[in-house]
Write an enzyme that holds these catalytic residues in place. Structure first.
Site, mmCIF file in Angstrom:
data_model
loop_
_atom_site.group_PDB
_atom_site.id
_atom_site.type_symbol
_atom_site.label_atom_id
_atom_site.label_comp_id
_atom_site.label_asym_id
_atom_site.label_seq_id
_atom_site.Cartn_x
_atom_site.Cartn_y
_atom_site.Cartn_z
ATOM 1 N N LEU A 64 -52.526 -41.089 6.074
ATOM 2 C CA LEU A 64 -51.434 -42.057 6.202
ATOM 3 C C LEU A 64 -50.156 -41.360 5.780
ATOM 4 O O LEU A 64 -50.162 -40.570 4.828
ATOM 5 C CB LEU A 64 -51.670 -43.287 5.303
ATOM 6 C CG LEU A 64 -52.820 -44.235 5.666
ATOM 7 C CD1 LEU A 64 -52.931 -45.350 4.627
ATOM 8 C CD2 LEU A 64 -52.655 -44.813 7.058
ATOM 9 N N ASP A 65 -49.065 -41.649 6.487
ATOM 10 C CA ASP A 65 -47.783 -41.042 6.133
ATOM 11 C C ASP A 65 -47.358 -41.445 4.722
ATOM 12 O O ASP A 65 -47.778 -42.489 4.202
ATOM 13 C CB ASP A 65 -46.688 -41.480 7.120
ATOM 14 C CG ASP A 65 -46.917 -40.929 8.521
ATOM 15 O OD1 ASP A 65 -47.719 -39.984 8.663
ATOM 16 O OD2 ASP A 65 -46.302 -41.456 9.460
ATOM 17 N N PHE A 66 -46.484 -40.648 4.139
ATOM 18 C CA PHE A 66 -45.929 -40.912 2.809
ATOM 19 C C PHE A 66 -45.398 -42.342 2.698
ATOM 20 O O PHE A 66 -45.616 -43.034 1.690
ATOM 21 C CB PHE A 66 -44.804 -39.904 2.531
ATOM 22 C CG PHE A 66 -43.952 -40.225 1.333
ATOM 23 C CD1 PHE A 66 -44.411 -39.967 0.055
ATOM 24 C CD2 PHE A 66 -42.701 -40.792 1.489
ATOM 25 C CE1 PHE A 66 -43.635 -40.262 -1.061
ATOM 26 C CE2 PHE A 66 -41.910 -41.091 0.385
ATOM 27 C CZ PHE A 66 -42.383 -40.828 -0.892
#
Length: 306
Positions: A67-69
């Site tokens: 998952l992206d930041f």
């Protein structure tokens, strides 16, 4: 959950001897090789479950996906090599179901659509950290991508028109949902990168991994990470008109999963049956060839005797 992440606020959605599924915070990296990044999901897990960290791995834990930041929500972590392999096969064979919630800028006209833009790496100077759709200047090696989009509610965020949507990625490309939403003219609220650094007022990017299902045979894992886009949590979001009930859509996803699994099982059985039939035919061919050889030898023997 509007407070920034810290080392202690790790939310566990599911735990077994093989897996932990966490509700990832919206401003924390999964892992990092940088010594100064002390707050990551990796470090949260090590603090909460030091006895579960695997010294044979670089990060201590095996993350089954990414998952992206800036994206929150359901994130699955394998606790051993065997479990990681089983989860990996599900992801590789596209058996995993993922659904995301998002607030996007503007009011999306179509209540349901499939966004179908190929996505590649952006090689333009200053944008190499971004992805882009095919046809964009500097787009390198675009690959086919599809995302299902369903409108949940229309409303406003901080006075501006926005739409709450459910996103189901049918492929798994880097930044796929963010790029597809931007490509149809409805970028995700708070997406600093794909608004070209313009959308910086919201406290977070409004993208959340809401539903995750990994259909492993021994341990099918299904979790829901509660909806963070509620007025009770963020009063700047004001819904005005509902189009679809979230609970009903999630049930549709589950029903479709069951149908897809039944279809896949039927295809598997047919393939096994065809394989057995092919093997039977091959054995028959061998037997026929043996019989023909015996007959031929007998005929030759009789011919020699004459």
């Amino acid at each position: 959950m509007m407070e920034p992440a810290n080392i202690d606020n790790l939310c566990i959605l599911y735990q077994s001897s093989n897996f932990i599924v966490v509700n990832k915070h919206w401003d924390i990296r999964i892992d990092s090789k940088m010594w100064y990044e002390k707050q990551t999901v990796q470090s949260q897990l090590k603090q909460r479950f030091p006895e579960l960290a695997d010294p044979d791995t670089y990060y201590g834990f095996r993350f089954c996906h990414q998952l992206d930041f800036s994206t929150s929500g359901a994130l699955c972590v394998a606790l051993n090599k065997s479990a990681a392999g089983k989860a990996y096969r599900c992801f590789k064979e596209r058996l995993v179901t993922k659904a995301y919630l998002a607030l996007v800028r503007g009011h999306v006209k179509s209540s349901r659509m499939t966004v179908d833009y190929a996505i590649g790496k952006n090689t333009t100077e200053g944008m190499t950290h971004m992805m882009c759709i095919e046809g964009t200047h500097g787009c390198e090696n675009p690959k086919p991508c599809q995302t299902e989009l369903i409108v949940l509610e229309y409303g406003t965020y901080d006075g501006d028109p926005v739409t709450k949507i459910l996103l189901k990625p049918l492929t798994g490309r880097t930044h796929q949902l963010r790029v597809h939403c931007s490509a149809i003219g409805h970028p995700i609220v708070g997406d600093f990168t794909y608004s070209l650094k313009k959308d910086c007022a919201p406290y977070r990017m409004m993208l959340h991994a809401y539903f995750l299902r990994i259909p492993m045979e021994a341990e099918p894992t299904e979790v829901t990470a509660c909806d963070p886009f509620l007025t009770s949590i963020d009063p700047k979001w004001v819904p005005e008109r509902r189009e679809q009930k979230l609970e009903r859509l999630v049930q549709e996803l589950k029903d479709q999963d069951v149908a897809d699994q039944d279809l896949a099982e039927e295809h598997r059985r047919q393939k096994e049956l065809l394989t057995k039939q092919d093997q039977g035919r091959a054995e028959n061919n061998v037997m026929e060839s043996e019989e023909q050889r015996v007959q031929c030898e007998q005929w030759l023997a009789e011919w020699t005797l004459d």
